[in-house]
Structure formats: C-alpha cells, structure tokens
Design a protein around this motif. Structure first.
Motif, PDB file in Angstrom:
ATOM      1  N   ALA A 165       0.844  -1.012  -0.545  1.00 20.64           N
ATOM      2  CA  ALA A 165      -0.145  -0.095  -0.628  1.00 20.64           C
ATOM      3  C   ALA A 165       0.887   0.973   0.009  1.00 20.64           C
ATOM      4  CB  ALA A 165      -0.504  -0.128   1.231  1.00 20.64           C
ATOM      5  N   ILE A 166       0.318   1.962  -1.014  1.00 23.40           N
ATOM      6  CA  ILE A 166       1.211   3.548  -0.999  1.00 23.40           C
ATOM      7  C   ILE A 166       0.473   4.681  -0.550  1.00 23.40           C
ATOM      8  CG2 ILE A 166       3.056   4.725  -1.867  1.00 23.40           C
ATOM      9  CD1 ILE A 166       3.389   2.028  -3.745  1.00 23.40           C
ATOM     10  N   ALA A 167       1.058   5.725   0.135  1.00 22.20           N
ATOM     11  CA  ALA A 167      -0.125   6.675   0.581  1.00 22.20           C
ATOM     12  C   ALA A 167       0.595   7.832  -0.775  1.00 22.20           C
ATOM     13  CB  ALA A 167       0.322   7.569   1.683  1.00 22.20           C
ATOM     14  N   LEU A 168       0.624   7.905  -1.415  1.00 23.77           N
ATOM     15  CA  LEU A 168       0.791   9.187  -2.798  1.00 23.77           C
ATOM     16  C   LEU A 168       0.749  11.017  -1.962  1.00 23.77           C
ATOM     17  CD1 LEU A 168      -1.749   8.018  -5.730  1.00 23.77           C
ATOM     18  CD2 LEU A 168       0.738   6.927  -4.827  1.00 23.77           C
ATOM     19  N   THR A 169       0.353  10.470  -0.869  1.00 24.30           N
ATOM     20  CA  THR A 169       0.746  12.058   0.088  1.00 24.30           C
ATOM     21  C   THR A 169       2.094  12.333   0.395  1.00 24.30           C
ATOM     22  OG1 THR A 169      -0.198  11.487   1.660  1.00 24.30           O
ATOM     23  CG2 THR A 169      -2.318  12.160  -0.049  1.00 24.30           C
ATOM     24  N   THR A 170       2.702  11.074   0.424  1.00 23.79           N
ATOM     25  CA  THR A 170       3.842  11.511   1.359  1.00 23.79           C
ATOM     26  C   THR A 170       5.542  11.154   0.584  1.00 23.79           C
ATOM     27  OG1 THR A 170       4.124   8.864   0.771  1.00 23.79           O
ATOM     28  CG2 THR A 170       2.881   9.855   2.979  1.00 23.79           C
ATOM     29  N   ASP A 171       5.451  11.591  -0.499  1.00 20.95           N
ATOM     30  CA  ASP A 171       7.671  11.718  -1.127  1.00 20.95           C
ATOM     31  C   ASP A 171       6.659  13.168  -1.875  1.00 20.95           C
ATOM     32  OD1 ASP A 171       9.477  11.966  -2.960  1.00 20.95           O
ATOM     33  OD2 ASP A 171       9.239  10.184  -3.322  1.00 20.95           O
ATOM     34  N   THR A 172       7.278  14.425  -1.433  1.00 17.53           N
ATOM     35  CA  THR A 172       7.444  15.965  -1.158  1.00 17.53           C
ATOM     36  C   THR A 172       8.109  15.802  -2.572  1.00 17.53           C
ATOM     37  OG1 THR A 172       9.487  16.206   0.679  1.00 17.53           O
ATOM     38  CG2 THR A 172       7.113  16.142   0.798  1.00 17.53           C
ATOM     39  N   SER A 173       9.517  15.741  -2.967  1.00 13.68           N
ATOM     40  CA  SER A 173       9.854  15.856  -3.956  1.00 13.68           C
ATOM     41  C   SER A 173       9.400  15.783  -5.243  1.00 13.68           C
ATOM     42  CB  SER A 173      11.175  14.506  -4.208  1.00 13.68           C
ATOM     43  OG  SER A 173      11.830  15.136  -3.148  1.00 13.68           O
ATOM     44  N   ILE A 174       8.462  14.465  -5.217  1.00 13.43           N
ATOM     45  CA  ILE A 174       7.190  13.920  -6.655  1.00 13.43           C
ATOM     46  C   ILE A 174       5.965  15.202  -6.312  1.00 13.43           C
ATOM     47  CG2 ILE A 174       5.870  12.129  -6.817  1.00 13.43           C
ATOM     48  CD1 ILE A 174       7.497  10.257  -6.151  1.00 13.43           C
ATOM     49  N   LEU A 175       5.606  15.041  -4.812  1.00 11.33           N
ATOM     50  CA  LEU A 175       4.352  16.456  -4.529  1.00 11.33           C
ATOM     51  C   LEU A 175       5.098  16.973  -5.393  1.00 11.33           C
ATOM     52  CD1 LEU A 175       3.524  15.283  -1.369  1.00 11.33           C
ATOM     53  CD2 LEU A 175       2.234  14.578  -3.603  1.00 11.33           C
ATOM     54  N   THR A 176       6.249  17.807  -4.931  1.00 10.30           N
ATOM     55  CA  THR A 176       6.517  19.149  -5.598  1.00 10.30           C
ATOM     56  C   THR A 176       7.136  19.454  -6.833  1.00 10.30           C
ATOM     57  OG1 THR A 176       8.615  19.469  -4.481  1.00 10.30           O
ATOM     58  CG2 THR A 176       7.098  20.304  -2.818  1.00 10.30           C
TER      59      THR A 176
ATOM     60  N   ASP B 212      -2.917  20.048 -10.169  1.00 11.95           N
ATOM     61  CA  ASP B 212      -4.069  18.592 -10.097  1.00 11.95           C
ATOM     62  C   ASP B 212      -2.974  17.594 -11.129  1.00 11.95           C
ATOM     63  OD1 ASP B 212      -5.352  21.180 -10.387  1.00 11.95           O
ATOM     64  OD2 ASP B 212      -6.811  21.046 -12.298  1.00 11.95           O
ATOM     65  N   ALA B 213      -1.865  17.452 -10.954  1.00  9.91           N
ATOM     66  CA  ALA B 213      -1.090  16.731 -11.942  1.00  9.91           C
ATOM     67  C   ALA B 213      -0.596  15.527 -11.118  1.00  9.91           C
ATOM     68  CB  ALA B 213      -0.585  17.259 -12.980  1.00  9.91           C
ATOM     69  N   VAL B 214      -0.877  16.369  -9.516  1.00 10.66           N
ATOM     70  CA  VAL B 214       0.419  15.633  -8.530  1.00 10.66           C
ATOM     71  C   VAL B 214      -0.486  13.714  -8.623  1.00 10.66           C
ATOM     72  CG1 VAL B 214       0.659  17.694  -7.507  1.00 10.66           C
ATOM     73  CG2 VAL B 214      -0.648  16.436  -6.205  1.00 10.66           C
ATOM     74  N   PHE B 215      -1.531  13.942  -7.825  1.00  9.41           N
ATOM     75  CA  PHE B 215      -1.637  12.277  -7.913  1.00  9.41           C
ATOM     76  C   PHE B 215      -1.395  11.689  -9.281  1.00  9.41           C
ATOM     77  CE2 PHE B 215      -3.969  14.187  -3.817  1.00  9.41           C
ATOM     78  CZ  PHE B 215      -2.298  14.181  -3.337  1.00  9.41           C
ATOM     79  N   ARG B 216      -2.241  11.769 -10.430  1.00  6.53           N
ATOM     80  CA  ARG B 216      -2.630  11.685 -11.660  1.00  6.53           C
ATOM     81  C   ARG B 216      -0.733  11.174 -11.677  1.00  6.53           C
ATOM     82  NH1 ARG B 216      -2.839  15.767 -15.127  1.00  6.53           N
ATOM     83  NH2 ARG B 216      -1.544  14.892 -16.094  1.00  6.53           N
ATOM     84  N   ARG B 217      -0.012  11.977 -12.014  1.00  9.75           N
ATOM     85  CA  ARG B 217       0.702  10.923 -11.988  1.00  9.75           C
ATOM     86  C   ARG B 217       1.671   9.658 -11.374  1.00  9.75           C
ATOM     87  NH1 ARG B 217       3.088  12.755 -17.639  1.00  9.75           N
ATOM     88  NH2 ARG B 217       4.935  13.164 -16.718  1.00  9.75           N
ATOM     89  N   GLN B 218       1.669   9.952 -10.099  1.00  9.79           N
ATOM     90  CA  GLN B 218       1.133   8.371  -9.327  1.00  9.79           C
ATOM     91  C   GLN B 218       0.488   7.764  -9.342  1.00  9.79           C
ATOM     92  OE1 GLN B 218       3.412   9.534  -5.181  1.00  9.79           O
ATOM     93  NE2 GLN B 218       2.091  11.524  -5.529  1.00  9.79           N
ATOM     94  N   VAL B 219      -0.112   7.965 -10.172  1.00 12.53           N
ATOM     95  CA  VAL B 219      -1.449   6.851 -11.131  1.00 12.53           C
ATOM     96  C   VAL B 219      -1.163   6.191 -11.526  1.00 12.53           C
ATOM     97  CG1 VAL B 219      -3.490   6.314 -11.067  1.00 12.53           C
ATOM     98  CG2 VAL B 219      -3.502   7.910  -9.316  1.00 12.53           C
ATOM     99  N   GLU B 220      -0.409   7.394 -13.038  1.00 12.76           N
ATOM    100  CA  GLU B 220      -0.044   6.724 -13.897  1.00 12.76           C
ATOM    101  C   GLU B 220       1.328   5.875 -13.936  1.00 12.76           C
ATOM    102  OE1 GLU B 220       0.890   9.319 -17.687  1.00 12.76           O
ATOM    103  OE2 GLU B 220      -0.514  10.438 -15.867  1.00 12.76           O
ATOM    104  N   ALA B 221       1.896   6.044 -13.289  1.00 17.55           N
ATOM    105  CA  ALA B 221       3.617   5.759 -12.544  1.00 17.55           C
ATOM    106  C   ALA B 221       3.708   4.547 -11.779  1.00 17.55           C
ATOM    107  CB  ALA B 221       4.826   6.815 -12.259  1.00 17.55           C
ATOM    108  N   LEU B 222       1.997   3.895 -10.447  1.00 17.10           N
ATOM    109  CA  LEU B 222       2.586   3.520 -10.211  1.00 17.10           C
ATOM    110  C   LEU B 222       1.049   2.220 -10.253  1.00 17.10           C
ATOM    111  CD1 LEU B 222       3.655   5.302  -6.986  1.00 17.10           C
ATOM    112  CD2 LEU B 222       5.445   4.117  -8.038  1.00 17.10           C
ATOM    113  N   GLY B 223       0.204   2.641 -10.789  1.00 19.21           N
ATOM    114  CA  GLY B 223      -0.903   1.974 -10.797  1.00 19.21           C
ATOM    115  C   GLY B 223      -0.859   0.524 -11.757  1.00 19.21           C
TER     116      GLY B 223
END
Length: 185
Positions: free
Chosen positions: A72-83, A92-103
């Motif tokens: 399980a991964i909280a997509l809210t925790t990696d400040t380098s990715i988020l910023t 608007d893309a902070v979670f979408r890009r992670q879903v693309e990469a990890l999902g």
C-alpha cells in the motif's frame, strides 16, 4: 464538546447501520486485490491526506494481527514527487502522475475527500479507472464530482467536515479489520 461527541457517535451509528453491506463488500474487494498480488494506492488533500497515510500504514504495518505486510502506498508522502509534479505540471497532476507511474490493472485506488471539489482527486480517479484500477471514493456531502465516477462510493451524509473525517477514520479501521480477517484469518 458533549454535543460534538454525541453528534459524531450518532452519525457513526447511523452510517454503519445503513452501509454495513457496502463496507463489507469494499473490504472484501480490497482483500481480493491484495491476495491477487495487487496493491492499494491512497491519496487525498489536507486532513484526508493524513487519512490516506493512516490507511496505507495499517496495511503495510499491521492493524491488529501480526501478519505479512501488504503493498500500500500513500501518494501524499513523497515531497519531492509532489513538488516536482506540481511545479512542472500543476497541482492538479500531483496524484494523477503517480497513479500513471505506480498503478496497474487490478490495483485499488482509494481517495479520501470531504469536499470532493479538488480537481487533482477527480482527474486522478479518472486516470485510475482508465487504467483498470478498482476505484473507491470516501467522501462526504453527497459524493460531489465522484458520485457515479467510482466503483465504490463511501459517502458520509453530513455537511460537517469534522464529522465526515471521524466516520472516515472508523471506516478505515473497519476496512482494515475486514481485510485482516479475510486474508490473515
């Protein structure tokens, strides 16, 4: 203080009385995904980000039982990715890009949002659905833009953000208990 506690307890009782079957079904769907080797991606904004992190922590660590760790991964925790994503693509893309990469197809995307007005949440779940992830929206106030856009809508019927968050916290614990019982016995 007493009124807030009484309101919270009453809302929790009413919510679970009306939605026990839904919560049980969602818990079993998450357990099925984990048994199949899929993972859970969680996300949200503000206090809902904390709920997302809490949920991921309970799955990776443990809720009540000593058992194997679950992905399980909280997509809210990696400040380098988020910023970086916010800077390069917009918030608007902070979670979408992670879903693309990890999902991956079969994974579970769980969003927690009390207001359901955040474009970053809505676009991320749309991407998750497009990719074949199971989508779960833990919301309030009728589900907003997520109503009809997720596989499972866990909507708390309250206009009060604190009461919604309190029910979400209990939902997270109940889901963890269902998943642990289903997988770890």
């Amino acid at each position: 203080m007493r009124a807030a506690a009484a309101d919270s307890a009453d809302l929790q009782r009413r919510y679970f009385a009306a939605n026990a079957g839904l919560i049980l079904g969602v818990g079993h769907r998450i357990a099925d995904a984990l048994r199949a080797g899929s993972k859970v991606l969680t996300f949200g904004n503000g206090g809902s980000a904390a709920d997302a992190q809490h949920f991921a922590a309970e799955l990776v660590g443990r809720y009540l039982k000593d058992r194997a760790a679950w992905p399980a991964i909280a997509l809210t925790t990696d400040t380098s990715i988020l910023t970086a994503v916010a800077n390069d693509f917009g918030y608007d893309a902070v979670f979408r890009r992670q879903v693309e990469a990890l999902g991956r197809k079969g994974d579970v995307a769980v969003v927690t949002s009390t207001s359901v007005r955040c474009a970053n949440v809505v676009t991320s779940l749309a991407k998750a659905r497009e990719m074949g992830l199971v989508t779960i929206g833990m919301t309030g106030q009728g589900g907003g833009k997520l109503a009809g856009q997720v596989d499972y809508l866990i909507d708390v019927p309250s206009p009060a953000t604190p009461r919604i968050q309190e029910v979400h916290g209990l939902v997270i614990h109940v889901l963890c208990a269902i998943v642990e019982e289903a997988i770890a016995g």
